[in-house]
Motif scaffolding. Structure first.
Motif, PDB file in Angstrom:
ATOM      1  N   GLU A 333       0.845  -1.199   0.000  1.00  0.00           N
ATOM      2  CA  GLU A 333       0.000   0.000   0.000  1.00  0.00           C
ATOM      3  C   GLU A 333       0.884   1.254   0.000  1.00  0.00           C
ATOM      4  N   ASN A 334       1.948   1.199   0.785  1.00  0.00           N
ATOM      5  CA  ASN A 334       2.876   2.345   0.842  1.00  0.00           C
ATOM      6  C   ASN A 334       3.482   2.614  -0.539  1.00  0.00           C
ATOM      7  N   VAL A 335       3.815   1.532  -1.258  1.00  0.00           N
ATOM      8  CA  VAL A 335       4.406   1.716  -2.597  1.00  0.00           C
ATOM      9  C   VAL A 335       3.432   2.491  -3.485  1.00  0.00           C
ATOM     10  N   ARG A 336       2.150   2.108  -3.434  1.00  0.00           N
ATOM     11  CA  ARG A 336       1.180   2.772  -4.321  1.00  0.00           C
ATOM     12  C   ARG A 336       1.013   4.239  -3.929  1.00  0.00           C
ATOM     13  N   GLN A 337       0.969   4.505  -2.623  1.00  0.00           N
ATOM     14  CA  GLN A 337       0.804   5.913  -2.189  1.00  0.00           C
ATOM     15  C   GLN A 337       2.039   6.745  -2.498  1.00  0.00           C
ATOM     16  N   ARG A 338       3.193   6.188  -2.241  1.00  0.00           N
ATOM     17  CA  ARG A 338       4.427   6.953  -2.489  1.00  0.00           C
ATOM     18  C   ARG A 338       4.653   7.139  -3.985  1.00  0.00           C
ATOM     19  N   GLU A 339       4.161   6.208  -4.800  1.00  0.00           N
ATOM     20  CA  GLU A 339       4.232   6.392  -6.259  1.00  0.00           C
ATOM     21  C   GLU A 339       3.492   7.686  -6.630  1.00  0.00           C
ATOM     22  N   SER A 340       2.272   7.848  -6.096  1.00  0.00           N
ATOM     23  CA  SER A 340       1.513   9.076  -6.420  1.00  0.00           C
ATOM     24  C   SER A 340       2.267  10.305  -5.939  1.00  0.00           C
ATOM     25  N   ASP A 341       2.815  10.235  -4.710  1.00  0.00           N
ATOM     26  CA  ASP A 341       3.574  11.390  -4.193  1.00  0.00           C
ATOM     27  C   ASP A 341       4.752  11.714  -5.102  1.00  0.00           C
ATOM     28  N   LEU A 342       5.467  10.642  -5.499  1.00  0.00           N
ATOM     29  CA  LEU A 342       6.681  10.854  -6.296  1.00  0.00           C
ATOM     30  C   LEU A 342       6.331  11.436  -7.672  1.00  0.00           C
ATOM     31  N   VAL A 343       5.282  10.881  -8.291  1.00  0.00           N
ATOM     32  CA  VAL A 343       4.897  11.382  -9.612  1.00  0.00           C
ATOM     33  C   VAL A 343       4.489  12.856  -9.503  1.00  0.00           C
ATOM     34  N   ALA A 344       3.722  13.197  -8.446  1.00  0.00           N
ATOM     35  CA  ALA A 344       3.301  14.595  -8.274  1.00  0.00           C
ATOM     36  C   ALA A 344       4.520  15.489  -8.049  1.00  0.00           C
ATOM     37  N   ALA A 345       5.442  15.031  -7.195  1.00  0.00           N
ATOM     38  CA  ALA A 345       6.619  15.859  -6.888  1.00  0.00           C
ATOM     39  C   ALA A 345       7.502  16.024  -8.129  1.00  0.00           C
ATOM     40  N   LEU A 346       7.642  14.948  -8.912  1.00  0.00           N
ATOM     41  CA  LEU A 346       8.478  15.042 -10.113  1.00  0.00           C
ATOM     42  C   LEU A 346       7.810  15.940 -11.161  1.00  0.00           C
ATOM     43  N   GLY A 347       6.479  15.957 -11.162  1.00  0.00           N
ATOM     44  CA  GLY A 347       5.749  16.872 -12.051  1.00  0.00           C
ATOM     45  C   GLY A 347       6.127  18.316 -11.732  1.00  0.00           C
TER      46      GLY A 347
END
Ligand SMILES: Cc1ncc(COP(=O)(O)O)c(C=O)c1O
Length: 448
Positions: A333-347
């Motif tokens: 679950e953490n992987v899926r949430q941190r994926e969204s965080d990372l994609v948003a931050a990299l955006g």
């Protein structure tokens, strides 16, 4: 500096200027959670999880305890040939298959990813010989695909310099462009077309990474579904090399588990299987292949390929603990949430720096491309400089030379703050490279 003359560790793939520039202070000495400390006392956030394998970070209590107990109880038993495997090794296989796609119920263990790849392909060829099809020996893989090094796996890896550096290697291995390759004409059918032209009846297996490590290119569900149907139609064994994507990296135990329309015949696993605490890899095969091992006349089922440390008891104990953590401690679950965080931050980084031309993430498997806006892609040297600038800002990453990319592969247990720290450091590091500011260490200069 380390005197090269006393640099007894002759590790692979690094030219001498690198060794000469490496100082004793650059060596890693200690770790804690998602961070590592070098001998000079500097801490880094390990955004590359060791070599993409330390998925649970350093110091996971459950994994450490399992290893310690197994060392005390029974450090080794022989899983090869007529030996008697350790209880813990059998338990490890049983636990593992519960997390694999339906029908993939049989596991062999090895020690590294290259061995797993070679074992998978040898197994495929073995079944053909058993079936009286000696003409069906060809293996297909993708250009720029990575499946390990050495005389077998290094040939399957689609990187030409590995094929030629030591002379002849595994015969009957062929490569086709992936859907992401420049100039590849048709995403769905390039690999299939090459096999059709070659003669599918001569092909024993196709091996692909569901997410290609050289750049993080995600093979789409449609692409893989079509490939799976193509392979079934032609009785070709489809191998998913999940050495990187497996064991949580993409937010599930396997990428295959996320793709019900693309079940492979064979899955290879490695890297995160023990979170890198001890070496281990695995080859898992589908029931329909396993059944073919049984010869109705002789009952013979042996494929004599293996190695002393296959199914090592300590590694098996570590893997069971890792699977427990992945399934019970909210890591997926953490992987899926941190994926969204990372994609948003990299955006946001991308909005500041158009030089970040592409971001591809699946779970915590991220490939980043760089180039001049509207101009050429950055060279491997430039991407390497960026990696060093990022490192000097306290974040480790991987830079790839064959296909210039920066890879972010953080441990699966990173927090929201860790992700913000990675993105913040990247923002600063891109600024450093653009302004021509380079870290002052000899190490960084040698890497440039
Ligand atoms: C997809 C894939 N397969 C196989 C391997 C080989 O694994 P090892 O280095 O453990 O031999 C790697 C290594 O990076 C990999 O990325």
């Amino acid at each position: 500096m380390i005197d090269p003359a006393d640099y007894a560790l002759w590790n692979s793939g690094v030219p001498r200027p690198y060794l000469k520039a490496l100082s004793r202070d650059d060596l890693l000495a200690e770790a804690d959670g998602v961070r590592v400390r070098d001998a000079g006392g500097r801490w880094y956030l390990d955004g590359r999880s060791g070599l993409w394998n330390v998925t649970l970070g350093y110091g996971n209590e459950r994994v450490k305890e399992a290893i310690k107990q197994q060392v005390d109880r029974l450090p080794f038993a022989n899983s090869y040939g007529y030996g008697r495997p350790a209880q813990v090794t059998v338990e490890c296989a049983q636990t593992l298959v519960r997390h694999l796609p339906d029908g993939i119920n049989h596991v062999r263990f090895a020690s590294n990813g290259a061995q797993a790849v070679e074992m998978a392909l040898q197994f495929s060829r073995f079944l053909r010989l058993r079936a009286g099809q000696p003409e069906r020996m060809a293996v297909f893989a993708m250009w720029d695909g990575f499946h390990g090094q050495g005389p077998g796996a290094g040939m399957v890896t689609g990187v030409p310099y590995l094929h030629h550096q030591t002379g002849p290697m595994l015969p009957e291995v062929h490569h086709a462009p992936g859907p992401f390759a420049p100039g590849a004409s048709d995403g769905v059918s390039d690999l299939e077309r090459h096999i059709t032209d070659f003669g599918p009846e001569r092909v024993t297996a196709v091996i692909v990474e569901p997410v290609v490590g050289e750049g993080g290119h995600i093979l789409s569900p449609e692409y893989l579904g079509s490939l799976a149907r193509f392979c079934r139609r032609h009785d070709i064994h489809l191998v998913f090399d999940e050495v990187v994507t497996g064991m949580g990296r993409v937010g599930d135990f396997t990428r295959a588990g996320q793709l019900p329309d693309a079940t492979p015949d064979i899955i290879t696993l490695g890297k995160g299987i023990t979170s890198g605490y001890v070496p281990m890899s695995a080859v898992a095969i589908h029931d329909r292949l396993y059944e073919q091992l049984h010869d109705r006349t002789t009952g013979e089922t042996a494929l004599s390929v293996g190695s002393t440390n296959d199914g090592h008891a300590v590694a098996a104990a570590a893997a069971i603990a890792v699977m427990g953590v992945l399934s019970e401690d909210g890591v997926l679950e953490n992987v899926r949430q941190r994926e969204s965080d990372l994609v948003a931050a990299l955006g946001k980084v991308q909005a500041q720096h158009p030089e970040l031309t592409a971001v591809r993430c699946l779970g915590l498997f991220c490939g980043l491309e760089f180039g001049e806006p509207g101009g050429p892609a950055w060279t491997p040297g430039q991407v390497n400089k960026l990696r060093m600038a990022l490192e000097s800002r306290g974040v480790l990453s991987s830079s790839l030379r064959v296909v210039p990319n920066l890879m972010l592969m953080p441990p699966l247990v990173v927090t929201q703050d860790d992700v913000a720290e990675i993105a913040g450091a990247l923002d600063g590091a891109i600024g450093d490279v653009k302004a021509g500011r380079m870290p002052e260490s000899g190490f960084a200069r040698a890497m440039g």
